[in-house]
Design a protein around this motif. Structure first.
Motif, PDB file in Angstrom:
ATOM      1  N   ALA A  99      -2.190-102.936  42.491  1.00 46.20           N
ATOM      2  CA  ALA A  99      -1.767-103.554  41.228  1.00 46.20           C
ATOM      3  C   ALA A  99      -2.952-103.741  40.288  1.00 46.20           C
ATOM      4  N   MET A 100      -4.102-104.120  40.845  1.00 50.64           N
ATOM      5  CA  MET A 100      -5.300-104.295  40.020  1.00 50.64           C
ATOM      6  C   MET A 100      -5.718-102.957  39.407  1.00 50.64           C
ATOM      7  N   LYS A 101      -5.599-101.897  40.187  1.00 52.04           N
ATOM      8  CA  LYS A 101      -5.924-100.569  39.669  1.00 52.04           C
ATOM      9  C   LYS A 101      -4.983-100.169  38.536  1.00 52.04           C
ATOM     10  N   GLU A 102      -3.754-100.705  38.585  1.00 46.70           N
ATOM     11  CA  GLU A 102      -2.762-100.409  37.541  1.00 46.70           C
ATOM     12  C   GLU A 102      -2.937-101.310  36.322  1.00 46.70           C
ATOM     13  N   GLY A 103      -3.889-102.246  36.390  1.00 46.47           N
ATOM     14  CA  GLY A 103      -4.172-103.068  35.220  1.00 46.47           C
ATOM     15  C   GLY A 103      -3.891-104.548  35.348  1.00 46.47           C
ATOM     16  N   ALA A 104      -3.446-105.015  36.526  1.00 50.15           N
ATOM     17  CA  ALA A 104      -3.248-106.450  36.710  1.00 50.15           C
ATOM     18  C   ALA A 104      -4.574-107.172  36.540  1.00 50.15           C
ATOM     19  N   VAL A 105      -4.534-108.381  35.998  1.00 43.40           N
ATOM     20  CA  VAL A 105      -5.784-109.089  35.732  1.00 43.40           C
ATOM     21  C   VAL A 105      -6.246-109.912  36.930  1.00 43.40           C
ATOM     22  N   ASP A 106      -5.348-110.213  37.870  1.00 38.24           N
ATOM     23  CA  ASP A 106      -5.740-110.998  39.039  1.00 38.24           C
ATOM     24  C   ASP A 106      -4.578-111.021  40.025  1.00 38.24           C
ATOM     25  N   PHE A 107      -4.874-111.456  41.260  1.00 40.43           N
ATOM     26  CA  PHE A 107      -3.803-111.722  42.218  1.00 40.43           C
ATOM     27  C   PHE A 107      -4.203-112.915  43.078  1.00 40.43           C
ATOM     28  N   LEU A 108      -3.202-113.720  43.417  1.00 40.54           N
ATOM     29  CA  LEU A 108      -3.402-114.901  44.245  1.00 40.54           C
ATOM     30  C   LEU A 108      -2.526-114.784  45.483  1.00 40.54           C
ATOM     31  N   GLN A 109      -3.108-115.084  46.622  1.00 40.27           N
ATOM     32  CA  GLN A 109      -2.348-114.989  47.863  1.00 40.27           C
ATOM     33  C   GLN A 109      -1.693-116.333  48.173  1.00 40.27           C
ATOM     34  N   LYS A 110      -0.387-116.293  48.415  1.00 40.98           N
ATOM     35  CA  LYS A 110       0.340-117.508  48.784  1.00 40.98           C
ATOM     36  C   LYS A 110      -0.030-117.929  50.206  1.00 40.98           C
ATOM     37  N   PRO A 111      -0.134-119.222  50.481  1.00 44.11           N
ATOM     38  CA  PRO A 111      -0.090-120.330  49.510  1.00 44.11           C
ATOM     39  C   PRO A 111      -1.438-120.476  48.819  1.00 44.11           C
ATOM     40  N   PHE A 112      -1.409-120.723  47.532  1.00 46.54           N
ATOM     41  CA  PHE A 112      -2.650-120.891  46.776  1.00 46.54           C
ATOM     42  C   PHE A 112      -2.744-122.329  46.273  1.00 46.54           C
ATOM     43  N   LYS A 113      -3.948-122.738  45.925  1.00 45.36           N
ATOM     44  CA  LYS A 113      -4.151-124.067  45.362  1.00 45.36           C
ATOM     45  C   LYS A 113      -3.721-124.067  43.896  1.00 45.36           C
ATOM     46  N   ASP A 114      -3.165-125.193  43.462  1.00 45.51           N
ATOM     47  CA  ASP A 114      -2.692-125.295  42.081  1.00 45.51           C
ATOM     48  C   ASP A 114      -3.780-124.916  41.085  1.00 45.51           C
ATOM     49  N   LEU A 118      -3.872-122.277  37.884  1.00 44.59           N
ATOM     50  CA  LEU A 118      -4.109-122.733  36.519  1.00 44.59           C
ATOM     51  C   LEU A 118      -5.320-122.034  35.899  1.00 44.59           C
ATOM     52  N   ASP A 119      -6.359-121.862  36.688  1.00 44.78           N
ATOM     53  CA  ASP A 119      -7.554-121.171  36.186  1.00 44.78           C
ATOM     54  C   ASP A 119      -7.246-119.710  35.867  1.00 44.78           C
ATOM     55  N   ALA A 120      -6.472-119.057  36.744  1.00 44.68           N
ATOM     56  CA  ALA A 120      -6.120-117.649  36.529  1.00 44.68           C
ATOM     57  C   ALA A 120      -5.245-117.493  35.288  1.00 44.68           C
ATOM     58  N   VAL A 121      -4.303-118.408  35.112  1.00 45.86           N
ATOM     59  CA  VAL A 121      -3.423-118.352  33.939  1.00 45.86           C
ATOM     60  C   VAL A 121      -4.225-118.579  32.666  1.00 45.86           C
ATOM     61  N   GLU A 122      -5.168-119.506  32.714  1.00 41.30           N
ATOM     62  CA  GLU A 122      -6.015-119.778  31.541  1.00 41.30           C
ATOM     63  C   GLU A 122      -6.763-118.521  31.121  1.00 41.30           C
ATOM     64  N   ARG A 123      -7.314-117.808  32.096  1.00 44.94           N
ATOM     65  CA  ARG A 123      -8.033-116.561  31.789  1.00 44.94           C
ATOM     66  C   ARG A 123      -7.091-115.515  31.207  1.00 44.94           C
ATOM     67  N   ALA A 124      -5.890-115.443  31.772  1.00 44.55           N
ATOM     68  CA  ALA A 124      -4.912-114.458  31.294  1.00 44.55           C
ATOM     69  C   ALA A 124      -4.458-114.762  29.864  1.00 44.55           C
ATOM     70  N   ILE A 125      -4.290-116.041  29.552  1.00 44.90           N
ATOM     71  CA  ILE A 125      -3.892-116.428  28.196  1.00 44.90           C
ATOM     72  C   ILE A 125      -4.966-116.014  27.198  1.00 44.90           C
ATOM     73  N   GLN A 126      -6.233-116.253  27.548  1.00 44.49           N
ATOM     74  CA  GLN A 126      -7.326-115.859  26.673  1.00 44.49           C
ATOM     75  C   GLN A 126      -7.319-114.347  26.443  1.00 44.49           C
ATOM     76  N   LEU A 127      -7.107-113.592  27.513  1.00 39.90           N
ATOM     77  CA  LEU A 127      -7.042-112.144  27.402  1.00 39.90           C
ATOM     78  C   LEU A 127      -5.876-111.716  26.518  1.00 39.90           C
ATOM     79  N   SER A 128      -4.735-112.391  26.659  1.00 37.41           N
ATOM     80  CA  SER A 128      -3.559-112.025  25.865  1.00 37.41           C
ATOM     81  C   SER A 128      -3.799-112.259  24.379  1.00 37.41           C
ATOM     82  N   CYS A 129      -4.518-113.334  24.047  1.00 39.46           N
ATOM     83  CA  CYS A 129      -4.838-113.605  22.642  1.00 39.46           C
ATOM     84  C   CYS A 129      -5.728-112.500  22.080  1.00 39.46           C
TER      85      CYS A 129
END
Length: 211
Positions: A99-114, A118-129
């Motif tokens: 998925a990362m090779k296809e362009g995903a910005v990150d992946f988290l393995q369940k169960p992950f810490k909140d 939140l940190d990954a989403v924050e980075r993704a939002i910045q990238l989307s802007c």
């Protein structure tokens, strides 16, 4: 058409309802807007647009029928601006790497810490802007270049490549005076003042525009 919003929007696509609801609640606790989708098909049917405030797509990598990976491929083919974060279960690391090779910005393995999410989403939002702003600049450049006639577009490319009027005239089989007139019209229509500015405009509209 989705209404404009000043709040980032995060779309959560996961077929496990309790997990999906808890993740939506977590994201909303940060002041973001979060929307849950029970399947990849449901997300495609909703067809949300990326708001100017940014957002991202949080995808479970394994889902019935249409998988997260397949949804990612479809969005990539449609040139979606949504950054994709994948959630993976145990043993899905190989899929996540794919998925990362296809362009995903990150992946988290369940169960992950909140906080990891939140940190990954924050980075993704910045990238989307950043993607949204780049898309708007690209669209603006294309609209300016669309004002040109087919012949003016030919001359514009030659001028942007640094060719002198005499060289453009020879290459296109027209008079040097005609090239001069075209050049003036091009600069007026595109609001550029030099060959360098014109080159930047063409590359903003299409990175391969001067190939």
């Amino acid at each position: 058409m989705q209404a404009a919003t000043a709040t980032p929007v995060i779309h959560v696509v996961d077929d496990e309802a309790p997990f999906r609801r808890s993740l939506v609640f977590l994201l909303e606790s940060m002041g973001w807007q979060a929307v849950g989708h029970a399947s990849a098909e449901a997300f495609l049917e909703a067809a949300p647009e990326l708001p100017a405030a940014g957002g991202c797509l949080v995808l479970d990598i394994r889902m019935p029928r249409l998988s997260g990976l397949e949804l990612q491929r479809r969005l990539k083919a449609a040139q979606s601006l949504f950054p994709v974060l994948f959630m993976t279960g145990h043993g899905d690391v190989d899929l996540a790497v794919q998925a990362m090779k296809e362009g995903a910005v990150d992946f988290l393995q369940k169960p992950f810490k909140d906080q990891q999410m939140l940190d990954a989403v924050e980075r993704a939002i910045q990238l989307s802007c950043e993607r949204h702003q780049a898309s708007r600049r690209c669209q603006g450049a294309r609209e300016l270049l669309a004002r040109l006639s087919p012949r003016e577009s030919e001359v514009a490319k030659q001028v942007a490549l640094g060719l002198a009027n005499k060289e453009v005239a020879r290459d296109l089989g027209i008079s040097e005076n005609t090239v001069h007139v075209h050049r003036q019209h091009i600069m007026e229509k595109t609001d550029t003042g030099s060959a360098a500015e014109l080159a930047r405009l063409i590359l903003r509209a299409d990175p391969s525009g001067l190939d």
